[in-house]
Design a protein around this motif. Structure first.
Motif, PDB file in Angstrom:
ATOM      1  N   ASN A 246       0.834  -1.193   0.000  1.00  0.00           N
ATOM      2  CA  ASN A 246       0.000   0.000   0.000  1.00  0.00           C
ATOM      3  C   ASN A 246       0.876   1.253   0.000  1.00  0.00           C
ATOM      4  O   ASN A 246       1.850   1.331   0.736  1.00  0.00           O
ATOM      5  CB  ASN A 246      -0.900  -0.011   1.239  1.00  0.00           C
ATOM      6  CG  ASN A 246      -1.997   1.020   1.160  1.00  0.00           C
ATOM      7  OD1 ASN A 246      -1.730   2.203   0.983  1.00  0.00           O
ATOM      8  ND2 ASN A 246      -3.239   0.569   1.301  1.00  0.00           N
ATOM      9  N   ALA A 247       0.531   2.216  -0.840  1.00  0.00           N
ATOM     10  CA  ALA A 247       1.323   3.444  -0.923  1.00  0.00           C
ATOM     11  C   ALA A 247       0.590   4.625  -0.304  1.00  0.00           C
ATOM     12  O   ALA A 247       0.903   5.780  -0.600  1.00  0.00           O
ATOM     13  CB  ALA A 247       1.648   3.747  -2.382  1.00  0.00           C
ATOM     14  N   ARG A 248      -0.364   4.331   0.585  1.00  0.00           N
ATOM     15  CA  ARG A 248      -1.225   5.387   1.115  1.00  0.00           C
ATOM     16  C   ARG A 248      -0.433   6.499   1.804  1.00  0.00           C
ATOM     17  O   ARG A 248      -0.764   7.670   1.704  1.00  0.00           O
ATOM     18  CB  ARG A 248      -2.233   4.779   2.080  1.00  0.00           C
ATOM     19  CG  ARG A 248      -3.257   5.765   2.622  1.00  0.00           C
ATOM     20  CD  ARG A 248      -4.280   5.038   3.469  1.00  0.00           C
ATOM     21  NE  ARG A 248      -4.946   3.996   2.683  1.00  0.00           N
ATOM     22  CZ  ARG A 248      -5.727   3.072   3.234  1.00  0.00           C
ATOM     23  NH1 ARG A 248      -5.910   3.027   4.542  1.00  0.00           N
ATOM     24  NH2 ARG A 248      -6.318   2.169   2.465  1.00  0.00           N
ATOM     25  N   HIS A 249       0.646   6.129   2.495  1.00  0.00           N
ATOM     26  CA  HIS A 249       1.382   7.117   3.268  1.00  0.00           C
ATOM     27  C   HIS A 249       2.732   7.469   2.648  1.00  0.00           C
ATOM     28  O   HIS A 249       3.536   8.174   3.257  1.00  0.00           O
ATOM     29  CB  HIS A 249       1.596   6.614   4.700  1.00  0.00           C
ATOM     30  CG  HIS A 249       0.317   6.305   5.412  1.00  0.00           C
ATOM     31  ND1 HIS A 249      -0.611   7.281   5.713  1.00  0.00           N
ATOM     32  CD2 HIS A 249      -0.212   5.126   5.838  1.00  0.00           C
ATOM     33  CE1 HIS A 249      -1.648   6.729   6.324  1.00  0.00           C
ATOM     34  NE2 HIS A 249      -1.430   5.416   6.402  1.00  0.00           N
ATOM     35  N   ALA A 250       2.980   6.985   1.442  1.00  0.00           N
ATOM     36  CA  ALA A 250       4.268   7.257   0.783  1.00  0.00           C
ATOM     37  C   ALA A 250       4.171   8.504  -0.087  1.00  0.00           C
ATOM     38  O   ALA A 250       3.110   8.865  -0.591  1.00  0.00           O
ATOM     39  CB  ALA A 250       4.675   6.066  -0.069  1.00  0.00           C
ATOM     40  N   ARG A 251       5.313   9.158  -0.254  1.00  0.00           N
ATOM     41  CA  ARG A 251       5.359  10.309  -1.154  1.00  0.00           C
ATOM     42  C   ARG A 251       5.631   9.873  -2.588  1.00  0.00           C
ATOM     43  O   ARG A 251       5.229  10.533  -3.535  1.00  0.00           O
ATOM     44  CB  ARG A 251       6.451  11.284  -0.700  1.00  0.00           C
ATOM     45  CG  ARG A 251       6.520  12.534  -1.550  1.00  0.00           C
ATOM     46  CD  ARG A 251       7.624  13.469  -1.130  1.00  0.00           C
ATOM     47  NE  ARG A 251       7.712  14.609  -2.029  1.00  0.00           N
ATOM     48  CZ  ARG A 251       8.683  15.514  -1.991  1.00  0.00           C
ATOM     49  NH1 ARG A 251       9.644  15.409  -1.083  1.00  0.00           N
ATOM     50  NH2 ARG A 251       8.698  16.509  -2.842  1.00  0.00           N
ATOM     51  N   HIS A 252       6.349   8.747  -2.737  1.00  0.00           N
ATOM     52  CA  HIS A 252       6.663   8.216  -4.059  1.00  0.00           C
ATOM     53  C   HIS A 252       6.272   6.745  -4.117  1.00  0.00           C
ATOM     54  O   HIS A 252       6.272   6.041  -3.095  1.00  0.00           O
ATOM     55  CB  HIS A 252       8.155   8.352  -4.370  1.00  0.00           C
ATOM     56  CG  HIS A 252       8.646   9.757  -4.390  1.00  0.00           C
ATOM     57  ND1 HIS A 252       8.378  10.629  -5.418  1.00  0.00           N
ATOM     58  CD2 HIS A 252       9.392  10.446  -3.490  1.00  0.00           C
ATOM     59  CE1 HIS A 252       8.941  11.805  -5.163  1.00  0.00           C
ATOM     60  NE2 HIS A 252       9.556  11.713  -3.989  1.00  0.00           N
ATOM     61  N   ALA A 253       5.950   6.278  -5.319  1.00  0.00           N
ATOM     62  CA  ALA A 253       5.641   4.872  -5.550  1.00  0.00           C
ATOM     63  C   ALA A 253       6.278   4.440  -6.864  1.00  0.00           C
ATOM     64  O   ALA A 253       6.524   5.268  -7.754  1.00  0.00           O
ATOM     65  CB  ALA A 253       4.132   4.653  -5.592  1.00  0.00           C
ATOM     66  N   LEU A 254       6.559   3.147  -6.966  1.00  0.00           N
ATOM     67  CA  LEU A 254       7.210   2.594  -8.156  1.00  0.00           C
ATOM     68  C   LEU A 254       6.370   1.461  -8.731  1.00  0.00           C
ATOM     69  O   LEU A 254       5.812   0.643  -7.984  1.00  0.00           O
ATOM     70  CB  LEU A 254       8.603   2.060  -7.812  1.00  0.00           C
ATOM     71  CG  LEU A 254       9.619   3.075  -7.281  1.00  0.00           C
ATOM     72  CD1 LEU A 254      10.874   2.351  -6.798  1.00  0.00           C
ATOM     73  CD2 LEU A 254       9.973   4.090  -8.357  1.00  0.00           C
ATOM     74  N   ILE A 255       6.282   1.436 -10.053  1.00  0.00           N
ATOM     75  CA  ILE A 255       5.607   0.349 -10.762  1.00  0.00           C
ATOM     76  C   ILE A 255       6.602  -0.195 -11.778  1.00  0.00           C
ATOM     77  O   ILE A 255       7.016   0.514 -12.705  1.00  0.00           O
ATOM     78  CB  ILE A 255       4.332   0.840 -11.467  1.00  0.00           C
ATOM     79  CG1 ILE A 255       3.284   1.269 -10.434  1.00  0.00           C
ATOM     80  CG2 ILE A 255       3.768  -0.262 -12.366  1.00  0.00           C
ATOM     81  CD1 ILE A 255       2.005   1.822 -11.052  1.00  0.00           C
ATOM     82  N   GLY A 256       6.997  -1.445 -11.609  1.00  0.00           N
ATOM     83  CA  GLY A 256       7.960  -2.056 -12.511  1.00  0.00           C
ATOM     84  C   GLY A 256       7.289  -2.865 -13.602  1.00  0.00           C
ATOM     85  O   GLY A 256       6.224  -3.456 -13.393  1.00  0.00           O
ATOM     86  N   ILE A 257       7.907  -2.891 -14.782  1.00  0.00           N
ATOM     87  CA  ILE A 257       7.399  -3.678 -15.908  1.00  0.00           C
ATOM     88  C   ILE A 257       8.564  -4.413 -16.565  1.00  0.00           C
ATOM     89  O   ILE A 257       9.724  -4.049 -16.384  1.00  0.00           O
ATOM     90  CB  ILE A 257       6.683  -2.801 -16.959  1.00  0.00           C
ATOM     91  CG1 ILE A 257       7.642  -1.746 -17.534  1.00  0.00           C
ATOM     92  CG2 ILE A 257       5.440  -2.151 -16.374  1.00  0.00           C
ATOM     93  CD1 ILE A 257       7.058  -0.952 -18.693  1.00  0.00           C
ATOM     94  N   PRO A 258       8.286  -5.488 -17.329  1.00  0.00           N
ATOM     95  CA  PRO A 258       9.357  -6.223 -18.016  1.00  0.00           C
ATOM     96  C   PRO A 258      10.089  -5.334 -19.015  1.00  0.00           C
ATOM     97  O   PRO A 258       9.511  -4.403 -19.583  1.00  0.00           O
ATOM     98  CB  PRO A 258       8.606  -7.351 -18.737  1.00  0.00           C
ATOM     99  CG  PRO A 258       7.298  -7.464 -18.031  1.00  0.00           C
ATOM    100  CD  PRO A 258       6.958  -6.084 -17.561  1.00  0.00           C
ATOM    101  N   ARG A 259      11.349  -5.646 -19.228  1.00  0.00           N
ATOM    102  CA  ARG A 259      12.139  -4.856 -20.172  1.00  0.00           C
ATOM    103  C   ARG A 259      11.719  -5.115 -21.620  1.00  0.00           C
ATOM    104  O   ARG A 259      11.885  -4.252 -22.470  1.00  0.00           O
ATOM    105  CB  ARG A 259      13.633  -5.176 -20.002  1.00  0.00           C
ATOM    106  CG  ARG A 259      14.178  -4.839 -18.629  1.00  0.00           C
ATOM    107  CD  ARG A 259      14.140  -3.347 -18.373  1.00  0.00           C
ATOM    108  NE  ARG A 259      14.960  -2.595 -19.286  1.00  0.00           N
ATOM    109  CZ  ARG A 259      16.260  -2.341 -19.093  1.00  0.00           C
ATOM    110  NH1 ARG A 259      16.858  -2.799 -18.003  1.00  0.00           N
ATOM    111  NH2 ARG A 259      16.947  -1.638 -19.961  1.00  0.00           N
ATOM    112  N   ASP A 260      11.202  -6.320 -21.918  1.00  0.00           N
ATOM    113  CA  ASP A 260      10.852  -6.666 -23.299  1.00  0.00           C
ATOM    114  C   ASP A 260       9.539  -7.445 -23.333  1.00  0.00           C
ATOM    115  O   ASP A 260       9.529  -8.662 -23.495  1.00  0.00           O
ATOM    116  CB  ASP A 260      11.978  -7.480 -23.942  1.00  0.00           C
ATOM    117  CG  ASP A 260      11.704  -7.826 -25.405  1.00  0.00           C
ATOM    118  OD1 ASP A 260      10.808  -7.181 -26.009  1.00  0.00           O
ATOM    119  OD2 ASP A 260      12.365  -8.740 -25.931  1.00  0.00           O
TER     120      ASP A 260
END
Length: 316
Positions: A246-260
């Motif tokens: 959960n990113a409710r209290h974070a200032r930044h969040a990251l979403i990763g995806i495959p390179r190819d």
């Protein structure tokens, strides 16, 4: 008329008048074309438009006899209506190696939608696509427009990096299965989820990208993680999507995806489809929350989301 650049970059306090902005845009477009070894010019004849359609069919992997939505008669109508319709021709031999088309959209007199831009297979990575987009920006500014929109597949990392880091555009909204069933090579057998990119033609991120500064301005995922950023989605060691917290209290969040993801669609289509659904769950939900905005994309395959009030707000 003056144009202010908003945002957190070092250029945010700079104000350009319209004349200086046009001069700067022309210089950026010219330099990009020179680096790519192309000249960008309008498609005027039906023969040129037909050649452009054949090029786009190659780019999108259209099989012989299959329908393709971009046809010469459509380009003829768009060009006749005064819309954007150009080709990129190689300087050394005059070969058409790229094409792009867009049309005016709401708000009328302020925005244009870039419908399709493609570069001949084997030419990608040589700067032709970049030359087309910077020319598109110059063309739009000369007509008094302030923004350009387009859609892209958020699972294709190279496109996300190009749009966000190389051009300075910002994701605005997530659309589920936007085009419905598509039969071209990159999309066959996959839902056509898309993210709409908004390119503010005079924003700080755009000006930084024009000066090759945007990539340096992008946040480092490792630094963000060390400072407490939340991971909403990541790539597991086996390539499977791993849902985060959960990113409710974070200032930044990251979403990763495959390179190819394109290679994955060919070798492991079921895994690619799983990635579509997992990214949809993570990204669509985040972008629907107007408190979050996508502020960068790292080469390592991470979308960076921030709660920064000066960044472009997203959601629709």
């Amino acid at each position: 008329m003056t144009t202010a650049h908003s945002g957190s970059s070092a250029r945010s306090s700079v104000v350009l008048n319209t004349r200086d902005l046009l001069i700067s845009a022309a210089a950026t477009a010219g330099a990009a074309a020179d680096r790519a070894g192309v000249v960008v010019r309008p498609l005027k004849t039906l023969e040129q438009m037909t050649t452009a359609c054949r090029l786009l069919e190659q780019v999108w992997g259209i099989r012989a006899g299959e329908p393709f939505d971009v046809q010469p008669h459509l380009l003829r109508a768009l060009g006749h209506g005064g819309n954007y319709l150009v080709g990129a021709y190689r300087v050394d031999d005059g070969q058409l190696v790229g094409a792009s088309s867009g049309f005016f959209t709401e708000p009328l007199g302020a925005s244009m939608h870039s419908h399709i831009t493609g570069v001949l297979p084997g030419i990608a990575g040589r700067g032709v696509g970049r030359a087309l987009k910077w020319h598109q920006r110059q063309w739009a500014l000369e007509r008094g427009l302030s923004s350009i929109t387009w859609t892209f597949d958020p699972l294709i990392a190279r496109n996300a990096h190009f749009n966000i880091s190389r051009l300075g555009a910002r994701p605005h909204a997530y659309f589920v299965d936007f085009y419905g069933v598509m039969n071209d090579g990159p999309n066959r057998g996959q839902p056509s989820d898309r993210v709409e990119a908004v390119w503010d033609l005079s924003a700080a991120s755009t000006m930084d990208a024009a000066d090759d500064r945007q990539e340096q301005a992008d946040s480092d995922p490792d630094e963000l993680l060390a400072s407490g950023a939340s991971v909403l989605l990541s790539v597991g060691d086996d390539g499977l999507p791993v849902a985060g917290g959960n990113a409710r209290h974070a200032r930044h969040a990251l979403i990763g995806i495959p390179r190819d993801i394109e290679g994955m669609r060919g070798s492991h289509p079921e895994l690619a489809l799983a990635w579509r659904y997992e990214l949809r769950a993570a990204m669509a939900l985040s972008m629907a929350d107007s408190a979050w905005c996508v502020t960068g994309f790292a080469r390592s395959g991470w979308y960076v989301l921030s709660r920064e009030p000066t960044a472009l707000r997203i959601g629709s």
